[in-house]
Motif scaffolding. Sequence first.
Motif, PDB file in Angstrom:
ATOM      1  N   THR A   1      -6.404  -7.809   5.631  1.00 47.47           N
ATOM      2  CA  THR A   1      -5.518  -6.658   6.238  1.00 47.47           C
ATOM      3  C   THR A   1      -6.591  -5.666   6.873  1.00 47.47           C
ATOM      4  O   THR A   1      -6.100  -5.219   7.900  1.00 47.47           O
ATOM      5  N   ARG A   2      -7.637  -5.477   6.292  1.00 46.40           N
ATOM      6  CA  ARG A   2      -8.738  -4.560   6.887  1.00 46.40           C
ATOM      7  C   ARG A   2      -8.843  -5.304   8.329  1.00 46.40           C
ATOM      8  O   ARG A   2      -9.068  -4.403   9.487  1.00 46.40           O
TER       9      ARG A   2
ATOM     10  N   TYR B   1       0.768  -1.248   0.044  1.00 47.36           N
ATOM     11  CA  TYR B   1      -0.110  -0.070   0.037  1.00 47.36           C
ATOM     12  C   TYR B   1       0.983   1.391   0.083  1.00 47.36           C
ATOM     13  O   TYR B   1       0.334   2.273  -0.439  1.00 47.36           O
TER      14      TYR B   1
ATOM     15  N   LEU C   1      -6.539  -8.006   0.939  1.00 51.95           N
ATOM     16  CA  LEU C   1      -6.899  -6.782   1.320  1.00 51.95           C
ATOM     17  C   LEU C   1      -8.042  -6.876   2.516  1.00 51.95           C
ATOM     18  O   LEU C   1      -7.845  -5.928   3.436  1.00 51.95           O
ATOM     19  N   GLU C   2      -9.021  -7.710   2.603  1.00 48.70           N
ATOM     20  CA  GLU C   2     -10.045  -8.014   3.618  1.00 48.70           C
ATOM     21  C   GLU C   2      -9.286  -8.483   4.643  1.00 48.70           C
ATOM     22  O   GLU C   2      -9.496  -7.995   5.779  1.00 48.70           O
TER      23      GLU C   2
ATOM     24  N   SER D   1      -5.736 -10.669  -4.533  1.00 46.68           N
ATOM     25  CA  SER D   1      -5.475  -9.300  -3.836  1.00 46.68           C
ATOM     26  C   SER D   1      -6.672  -8.959  -3.131  1.00 46.68           C
ATOM     27  O   SER D   1      -6.681  -8.104  -1.993  1.00 46.68           O
TER      28      SER D   1
ATOM     29  N   ASP E   1      -8.235   2.658   3.405  1.00 42.95           N
ATOM     30  CA  ASP E   1      -7.517   1.409   4.105  1.00 42.95           C
ATOM     31  C   ASP E   1      -5.974   1.852   4.273  1.00 42.95           C
ATOM     32  O   ASP E   1      -5.443   1.606   5.520  1.00 42.95           O
TER      33      ASP E   1
END
Length: 503
Positions: A262-263, A135, A259-260, A255, A203
């Motif tokens: 990491t959230r 990111y 992402l989910e 990906s 994010d």
Amino acid sequence: MRAACWTCRKRTIQCDRTGNPCSKCEKAGLECFETRPLRWVKGVAIRGKMRGHALEEDYKVANRKPHPPLKLRSISPCVQSLALTRPLSFALQDPSTKDLDWSSRFYLDYYNIRIAKLFILYDSPSNPFRSLLAYAVDNITLKMSIMAVSARHFANSAWSFNQTDDTSSPRFVNANVDALHFKTRAIKALSSSLSHPESSQKDATMATILLLIFLDILESGIDGWKYHLHGAEGFVKISQSMLEPDASQHITSDSGRILEETRRFVARQFSLVSTIGGALSSSKSTLQSCINVHEGKYQESIFRSFLGCPAFLLQAIRYFSDQRHAIKTLQMHDDALIQERIRETQSMLHLTENFDSLEWASNSVQSKDLRAVDTEKLSLLLESYRIATLIYGNRVLRALMTSTGTVRSDYHGLVRQLLDLIDALEYEDTLFKCLLWPTFIAGLECQNESEQQQVMRYLKTLWDLTCCLNIINASTIVQGHWRQKHFYGNSVPDVIGQDWLLV
């Protein structure tokens, strides 16, 4: 005609430009370079004060007591325990960082190799802190916060547990300046992004706020983390769906899954910081009601855990913390309400007593992970948090019972049990680095000088492993608490007086 080769120009002779290699290089038996080649040297710099200095390879010691580790050149024990396991090569190979200056690339590498594994229980290919680098490539705010954390940790590594105000080496002085510079830029960029929020950057913005909390741990662990939590709360209210799992259930690619995950990881860390910080602060945190981490729906992997503390024990700490804050608002003459609080607190203590650490450790480790995780040692870490939670809950119960004139309970046996657990993990660096909060809780209840010396030894080991200044501040707090107990006995108040984050 081709340009004169670099080798001839370096030798200050006229190149005949006949080809590659040119005839003069071929005759001299030299390698013919068209342009100046990369120069690889030992150390991190070609010239100047950094010339010849190198970050040494990591090493293992089976038993630190009989065989003290060798001292590394110009590197503190903190850096020894987190030394590089491979050369600094990440930024050099990544084209996305090719336009950065040398120090920026160094700090990104430092984060990748050292910081990412510091703020996680078990390092692994799925380390969520390392995933944040992806990111940072396109987000200046997150990039600045990553470099601020790295520079601060590197600067801290010059200090010892007993001396944190003198740094003789220029490279550590420069790192301290770099840390302040990157922090300033990160906060300015964060302020700008919060003023003009973009859904595509939400994010990265939340990850930046989380890293600034960890930066506060490295700097002191006092007050600043709570301001960042309030900032996160305000940002969530602006974009309430940012941490909702349902918002990205339609994403099925790798990906999207990362992402989910990491959230959810970022959300859990906010919840953990709010819980552990609120347990010792003078005011109650409201963040938990704002960020829903769906703890029951999504079981956290042991490889994505910051402290390894199970969700149930965090809920118990949160409950006892709420009871502690409620004492201030209770009508002291309302004996019925106080007795109800006492019964509820005793019920939660009973549930905490029955928590099976070994069973939880066994269930949390998948079969494919068994070789990487020692389940019995992991259960000792969990048991440390369980006993520390019981001691904390008993402190709250003691405060409630004191308000009614009831005789306070003695739970020093739990303190002795906790100290024995911490002692059993003292040479398990991976697990021991997560034990600041249990160690501090034990320190508040130490009854004699021998136990106090134990706690100070554990805090020094934690400093050597992490270089987080909140550990040194924790030692200052417990020593002050011991002095007060020496003069005033057990009448010392349970509230520390300031908002400390001791993780």
